[in-house]
Write a protein that holds these residues in place. Structure first.
Motif, PDB file in Angstrom:
ATOM      1  N   ASP A 158       0.807  -1.220   0.000  1.00  0.00           N
ATOM      2  CA  ASP A 158       0.000   0.000   0.000  1.00  0.00           C
ATOM      3  C   ASP A 158       0.843   1.273   0.000  1.00  0.00           C
ATOM      4  O   ASP A 158       0.333   2.362   0.297  1.00  0.00           O
ATOM      5  CB  ASP A 158      -0.942   0.008   1.210  1.00  0.00           C
ATOM      6  N   ASN A 161      -0.794   3.691  -2.393  1.00  0.00           N
ATOM      7  CA  ASN A 161      -2.251   3.651  -2.509  1.00  0.00           C
ATOM      8  C   ASN A 161      -2.841   5.065  -2.413  1.00  0.00           C
ATOM      9  O   ASN A 161      -2.283   5.935  -1.733  1.00  0.00           O
ATOM     10  CB  ASN A 161      -2.841   2.781  -1.404  1.00  0.00           C
ATOM     11  N   GLU A 163      -5.214   6.234  -0.667  1.00  0.00           N
ATOM     12  CA  GLU A 163      -5.483   6.636   0.717  1.00  0.00           C
ATOM     13  C   GLU A 163      -4.238   7.245   1.361  1.00  0.00           C
ATOM     14  O   GLU A 163      -4.321   8.203   2.134  1.00  0.00           O
ATOM     15  CB  GLU A 163      -5.964   5.439   1.540  1.00  0.00           C
ATOM     16  N   ARG A 164      -3.083   6.693   1.060  1.00  0.00           N
ATOM     17  CA  ARG A 164      -1.842   7.217   1.642  1.00  0.00           C
ATOM     18  C   ARG A 164      -1.430   8.501   0.937  1.00  0.00           C
ATOM     19  O   ARG A 164      -0.983   9.464   1.585  1.00  0.00           O
ATOM     20  CB  ARG A 164      -0.743   6.165   1.553  1.00  0.00           C
ATOM     21  N   ARG A 166      -3.181  10.794  -0.298  1.00  0.00           N
ATOM     22  CA  ARG A 166      -4.011  11.929   0.104  1.00  0.00           C
ATOM     23  C   ARG A 166      -3.462  12.650   1.326  1.00  0.00           C
ATOM     24  O   ARG A 166      -3.767  13.829   1.550  1.00  0.00           O
ATOM     25  CB  ARG A 166      -5.445  11.467   0.386  1.00  0.00           C
ATOM     26  N   HIS A 167      -2.628  11.981   2.105  1.00  0.00           N
ATOM     27  CA  HIS A 167      -2.065  12.606   3.312  1.00  0.00           C
ATOM     28  C   HIS A 167      -0.802  13.419   3.010  1.00  0.00           C
ATOM     29  O   HIS A 167      -0.275  14.085   3.899  1.00  0.00           O
ATOM     30  CB  HIS A 167      -1.752  11.536   4.349  1.00  0.00           C
TER      31      HIS A 167
END
Length: 784
Positions: A158, A161, A163-164, A166-167
């Protein structure tokens, strides 16, 4: 008159000799306005090199006094700066000089938050390596650095990914690293931004000459500010000129020495095509702080799997009789020593290389030296258009060079397509008495047949292919000018025109008197067309020997501990031979219709293995039996006078000359683990007992065993005895357990157990299905 002339010559000779000798001194306490004498030394390396312009035709020695010298820019020794008769650059006797390609910082640390400190550096400063008290620190990454993780010290599926991602506020300048999808080296990408879909925009992926997507599991990201979350990590905000660092608890930042990388090359010796630079020696210098080079690794090396960067801490181009002796290359970011293009008679001796980001020592010719070159695996030149002149087209390649008595370990820290010693487009390179271990891929790699004549002897190469796959402690390719990936074309062209085979592999390469161990591949792996090799008197401790398609390979008098001969997809009329060798498991052929010139007079482990070989038409004069080594536990694999090996013409060879022999290096060099022998014997019930990983096991045999162990059939391997040190005991196995499957592969006999172990042990952990007390259970076996 004659006597007077002789007297005059005798009188002036010492004077003339001293006039030809010049000594230049450099010291941290010196001054570049000084004279450069011992009493009044210069301050910088650059000032000492400038002095060489006055020393035309002289023999010059430059001595560096104790201390660390931070170069202002990479030092170039060419015909403009260096017109000496000879030049020696070394640490002053009894002292140690350090040559840094980096920069010393004097930070003013302030607490940022959550244990992280920050200091101001120059805006737009560019460096990717930070050293605290001479130890390299970890560029902020995900997943976090794990010293026990097999690949890249930590990877995760991941890592990139959505989701990561976006940070991350601004990941530009970060990196994505991963293995090739076939695990044939590594791939590296720089992040250029995020597109409208929230996906990373990447540049790179050219670090392998067999293009591939990024491995789905073995990947990680670094140089991302939001991933700075554990001690040892750091991040540089180039735009704002801020350096962030999360120190370890025991680190006192107020007293710490802080250094950063700056240049990829420290010293470049660069002659020209008509006038090589000659007679220079670098002695007892420690090279430090070179920048990483993985994004520069773009040039394909013919049709090998490699791309390279022609650079290193020490780069030689167009040189003759240059020596690199007793130097150290510690934690340099890319290649340590690179010989690029024409280099003749150079000697690399007694050096210590540890922690290099890429390869240790590289001998790399220019592709313009090769006739009818091709540059991708699929590419080839048709016979009608092929240059059929044997040998090289130019002299732009290393030749008659020596790498001996070097200690090379823990290299390829970031670039996984790397080797302890790499040879491509070169001739007559002698590689001897080197200790090479802890490498992500091969210990020694030869990328092509151009132009052969190498001698590899008395090397100790082990703990290799630690992070990749399908490779060996020694690996070679032979995708020479005639070679094609089309089997049909190759069968026709080599049958009609066998003279093509040696157009590039002009001279025989010898691999002799070495000790190899690879736990994740083959000990010796001759791949894809490797031809014209003579391989003898080698101890292969674990992975056996593989000969893939190729020609004129002669394999004699080798010892293959717990393994065997792996012939793969040979051509007709290969003229290969395999004679007088000791093997301890059955041959492992793949796609073999023609067994070459001669496979015979070998010692095989038992009668069944021998009979199966003879049914294939090989080993008419081979015999079966137990080897009877003198002392395998101490690595003495000579055989006793009563050994059946003597009857097949095997000859003992020395077991105490492997690896580096210089006392100071030998004292700190590691040696390989000597494996417990897997030995076949017959027990009273007719089943075979085998010593396997400090465990005695046997094949299930007959209805008696089936009844005794409550088995549904006569398949499996019974654990008869577990020694205290056995990894099976540590994993929770018990005596009388019956092994039925490993990673879902059926185990019917001891031979199946050995085969699946040899193939699968590189995984580090195996899922084993057993029957215990007539009940099925599963045990995870963690391998040593």
């Amino acid at each position: 008159m004659k006597n007077k002339l002789l007297l005059l010559i005798g009188f002036f000779l010492p004077f003339l000799f001293t006039q030809a000798q010049i000594e230049i001194y450099v010291a941290i306490s010196g001054n570049d306005r000084n004279t450069g004498s011992l009493e009044k030394p210069f301050r910088t390396p650059e000032r000492a090199i400038k002095e060489l312009e006055k020393a035309v035709g002289k023999n010059v020695k430059i001595y560096f006094r104790q201390g660390t010298y931070y170069i202002e820019k990479p030092i170039v020794l060419d015909h403009r700066t260096t017109r000496t008769q000879s030049l020696l650059i070394e640490s002053y006797p009894g002292e140690q000089a350090f040559l840094s390609a980096g920069q010393l910082l004097k930070p003013s640390w302030k607490l940022y938050k959550n244990g992280i400190y920050v200091t101001v550096v120059s805006k737009n400063a560019v460096f990717e390596r930070l050293f605290i008290n001479r130890k390299p620190q970890i560029l902020a990454r995900y997943p976090n650095y794990d010293v026990k993780a097999r690949v890249f010290n930590g990877t995760s599926a991941d890592a990139i990914n959505p989701e990561r991602i976006r940070h991350w506020k601004n990941p530009k300048g970060g990196y994505v690293h991963g293995l090739h999808s076939g695990e044939w080296g590594g791939l590296h990408y720089q992040i250029e931004g995020i597109d409208e879909k929230g996906e990373l925009q990447l540049k790179g992926g050219w670090q392998n000459n067999r293009p591939s997507p990024l491995h789905k599991q073995y990947r990680f990201v670094e140089n991302i500010f939001e991933e700075l979350d554990v001690p040892g990590e750091w991040f540089l905000d180039r735009e704002k000129g801020l350096l962030y660092y999360y120190p370890y608890e025991e680190t006192d930042l107020s007293k710490a020495t802080v250094e950063v990388s700056r240049y990829k090359n420290s010293i470049q010796v660069a002659g020209d095509e008509k006038r090589p630079i000659s007679d220079i020696e670098f002695k007892n210098i420690v090279f430090l702080h070179n920048e990483r080079s993985f994004m520069e690794t773009q040039e394909p090396l013919l049709r090998s799997d490699w791309t390279i960067y022609r650079g290193g801490s020490l780069l030689l181009e167009n040189t003759q009789n240059v020596k690199i002796t007793g130097c150290q290359f510690i934690d340099v970011g890319g290649n340590a020593i690179m010989l690029s293009g024409y280099n003749k008679g150079d000697i690399i001796q007694g050096n210590y290389i540890s922690g290099a980001g890429a390869s240790g020592i590289s001998f790399i010719g220019n592709t313009d030296a090769v006739r009818s070159p091709s540059f991708t695996y699929e590419d080839y030149v048709l016979y009608e258009k092929l240059d059929k002149t044997p040998g090289s087209r130019s002299a732009h390649y290393p030749q008659q060079c020596i790498a001996e008595n070097n200690l090379i370990h823990d290299i390829g820290m970031i670039e996984k397509q790397s080797a302890g010693i790499q040879i491509d487009i070169a001739s007559q390179i002698d590689v001897r008495y080197n200790s090479i271990y802890n490498t992500p891929r091969a210990g020694v790699n030869i990328g092509d047949g151009a132009f052969g004549g190498h001698i590899l002897e008395f090397n100790d190469v082990f703990n290799t292919v630690l992070e990749t796959g399908d490779h060996g402690a020694f690996n070679s390719w032979g995708r020479d000018r005639y070679w094609s990936p089309s089997r049909r074309y190759m069968d026709s062209i080599t049958g009609k025109h066998p003279e093509l085979i040696l157009l590039d592999a002009v001279q025989t390469t010898f691999i002799r008197n070495n000790r190899f161990r690879c736990d994740h591949g083959w000990d010796i792996d001759l791949d894809d067309g490797s031809s014209n090799y003579s391989i003898y008197n080698n101890v292969l401790l674990n992975g056996g020997l593989k000969l893939r398609e190729g020609f004129k390979r002669k394999v004699e008098n080798n010892i293959m501990i717990n393994n065997s001969f792996h012939p793969h997809v040979w051509f007709r009329n290969s003229k290969d031979s395999f004679l007088h060798n000791i093997v301890m498991t059955p041959y492992a052929p793949i796609g073999i219709d023609d067994w070459g010139k001669d496979v015979d007079y070998n010692l095989l482990p038992d009668l069944e293995v021998l009979q199966n070989a003879q049914k294939r038409g090989t080993d008419v004069h081979s015999i079966a039996g137990s080897v009877d080594f003198i002392n395998s536990k101490t690595g003495d694999y000579r055989v006793s006078g009563n050994s059946p090996a003597m009857r097949i013409g095997f000859k003992n060879f020395p077991m105490d000359q492997f690896g580096v022999q210089i006392p100071a290096l030998k004292k700190i060099a590691a040696v390989p683990e000597y494996p417990a022998l897997i030995i076949h014997t017959e027990n009273d019930s007719g089943g075979k007992t085998v010593s396997f990983l400090s465990t005695t096991v046997k094949s299930v045999y007959g209805l008696g065993d089936r009844s005794a162990y409550g088995l549904p059939d006569e398949n499996g391997v019974v654990i008869m005895k577990l020694e205290a040190e056995s990894p099976l005991r540590k994993a929770g196995f018990l005596e009388k357990d019956v092994i039925r499957t490993i990673d879902n592969t059926s185990i019917k006999t001891v031979n199946d157990l050995i085969k699946i172990y040899q193939v699968s042990k590189w995984k580090g952990k195996l899922k084993v299905s057993i029957i215990r007390n007539q009940q099925t259970a599963e045990v995870n076996l963690v391998l040593p």
